[in-house]
Design an enzyme around this catalytic site. Structure first.
Site, short mmCIF file in Angstrom:
data_model
loop_
_atom_site.label_atom_id
_atom_site.label_comp_id
_atom_site.label_asym_id
_atom_site.label_seq_id
_atom_site.Cartn_x
_atom_site.Cartn_y
_atom_site.Cartn_z
CB SER B 8 -0.90 0.16 1.10
OG SER B 8 -1.77 1.11 1.21
CG HIS B 35 -4.26 -0.97 -0.35
ND1 HIS B 35 -4.08 -0.82 0.87
CD2 HIS B 35 -4.95 -2.28 -0.53
CE1 HIS B 35 -4.43 -1.63 1.64
NE2 HIS B 35 -4.97 -2.86 0.87
CG ASP B 128 -5.97 -5.24 2.99
OD1 ASP B 128 -6.37 -6.34 3.64
OD2 ASP B 128 -6.04 -4.86 1.87
#
Lengths: 277, 182
Positions: B8, B35, B128
């Site tokens: 991310s 992401h 995540d």
């Protein structure tokens, strides 16, 4: 337990079989990886620890069974998702449909249903909604009722409004919404133009034929390859020559062998036109 | 082997370095779950491809994964892989505010490839990927975390280290060596 925990394949089969017995809905057509996640997600959300407990609860509690089945279907994410597709649809496809005296449109497997509300909005903007017969179908009464109610989750309003602005910076999504007890609803006036029918695309006959447009975006993602092919075959038969078929931007018809039936109008937006066979 | 890389905020540099180091005709399959902006469809594959020696593509639903290719989870879709090496994309609810979610892809890879899976988690600003990395480890796969000291944002890698006994905590250069020697 977390929502990613897997359950043994035997339990998975038992759950699907229970749902079929209780609600006459066959989930064997579903993409198994995703269905497994939908089941474990629902178990996690409702604090059901084991497959046996889930099956007992499904059999003992009608309300829970309805809720559980509706949760296995994946709801739409927002209005005007992939706004460039909606812009293309409005400017090119709906514009063409303006030449038709009467238009038949089908939105199979509604669930949510932001796709239906987005479609009604652009039909209204193009001033052809009163000449359209729009069918919205689903095998689940609860999802039909939800779509019919027009309820829109508050969390979706911001992104839906931003998407709509990308289509037309002057447009206001709020013109198509009403507020009731602090909650947002899609315009009941526009929803009055929709015929809602309980019908499963893989198990029931289509609501009509000779459709000018079938909007079926991101629904085939949840079908296995065999069912997907059968469903596209069914849909292809219901679309009139020159009618349009819209699928999700990451879906494809490559494995369906429909090259002689549909040709792309827009490859990037995944919009097809049915050609004379 | 099946290598899945999640990242991310702050991971782009490491991902491009990894892809640049992987040789042509790499015998393994790579899955990338990064992401990204929801409504920006184009540009990311092109940016990642600039220095990559192997093709990078965003799969369509039901496409088959092949060795020597890196598959990037498309914007606004979760990405699963089934036992036939076929992709299943999904518009399910975001997880950890993310779609694609790294946990979804990692867990799917764990279920499908078990001990043949290698999970690599890079820099990121939420948790995540932590559960997914644990799933890969629990299924018998190998798990690698970019050294939090090197990460621009260490929330993601620290969350993973907290719940999983990871096999390796490595700097990007060491991850590159590991992948080249597979």
């Amino acid at each position: 337990m977390d929502e990613f925990q897997t359950i043994p394949y035997e339990d998975f089969r038992k759950i699907i079989s229970t749902v079929r017995t209780l609600r006459n809905i066959d989930f064997t057509y579903y993409a198994p990886e995703i269905l497994m996640h939908r089941i474990t997600r629902s178990m996690y959300m409702h604090g059901v620890q084991t497959s046996d407990r889930l099956i007992n609860k499904l059999m003992a509690d009608n309300y829970f069974a309805d809720l559980f089945v509706s949760e296995l279907f994946v709801p739409t994410t927002e209005m005007f998702r992939d706004y460039s597709m909606w812009k293309f649809l409005e400017d090119n496809i709906i514009e063409k449909l303006k030449n038709e005296t009467l238009c038949k449109i089908w939105v199979p497997q509604v669930c949510g249903d932001d796709e239906l509300y987005s479609l009604l909005t652009i039909l209204h903007r193009k001033r052809i909604l009163n000449r359209c017969t729009v069918y919205a179908t689903s095998p689940i009464q609860k999802t039909l009722n939800d779509a019919k109610s027009g309820f829109i989750d508050q969390k979706k309003i911001e992104i839906s409004t931003a998407n709509f602005k990308k289509i037309d910076p002057e447009a206001e999504l709020s013109h198509y919404l009403t507020k009731e007890d602090k909650y947002d609803y899609f315009s009941p006036e526009l929803l009055n133009n929709v015929i809602f029918l309980k019908s499963g695309i893989e198990s029931s006959p289509p609501p009509d034929n000779g459709f000018n447009l079938v909007l079926f975006r991101d629904r085939m993602l949840y079908m296995n390859a065999q069912t997907k092919k059968a469903v596209v075959d069914t849909i292809a038969k219901t679309i009139c020559n020159g009618g349009f078929f819209v699928i999700g931007i990451r879906e494809n018809l490559a494995n369906c062998d429909f090259r002689n039936v549909f040709i792309p109008v827009s490859k990037s937006e995944n919009i097809y036109i049915k050609i004379q066979k | 082997m099946y290598i899945v890389i999640g990242g991310s905020a702050g991971s782009f540099q490491a991902v491009t370095a990894l892809l640049a180091s992987i040789p042509r005709n790499y015998p393994h399959t790579i899955f990338l779950c990064l992401h990204r902006l929801k409504n920006v469809r184009g540009g990311f594959v092109e940016a990642l491809s600039l220095k990559s020696n192997i093709p990078i593509c965003e799969p369509y639903d039901k496409d088959t994964a092949m060795p020597g290719v890196a598959y990037l989870a498309p914007a606004n879709y979760h990405m699963y892989i089934d036992a036939n090496n076929q992709f299943s994309l999904s518009t399910e609810e975001p997880i950890n505010h993310s779609r694609p979610s790294i946990d979804v892809t990692f867990c799917s890879i764990a279920n499908t490839y078990k001990e043949n899976a290698i999970g690599i988690l890079l820099s990121g600003a939420n948790k995540d990927g932590a559960l997914g990395l644990k799933a890969i480890k629990d299924a018998g796969g190998t798990v690698i975390v970019q050294s939090p000291d090197e990460c621009q944002v260490k929330t993601m890698t620290s969350a993973a280290i907290k719940i999983t006994e990871v096999d390796y905590i490595m700097l990007t250069n060491n991850i590159i060596d590991y992948l080249k020697n597979l």
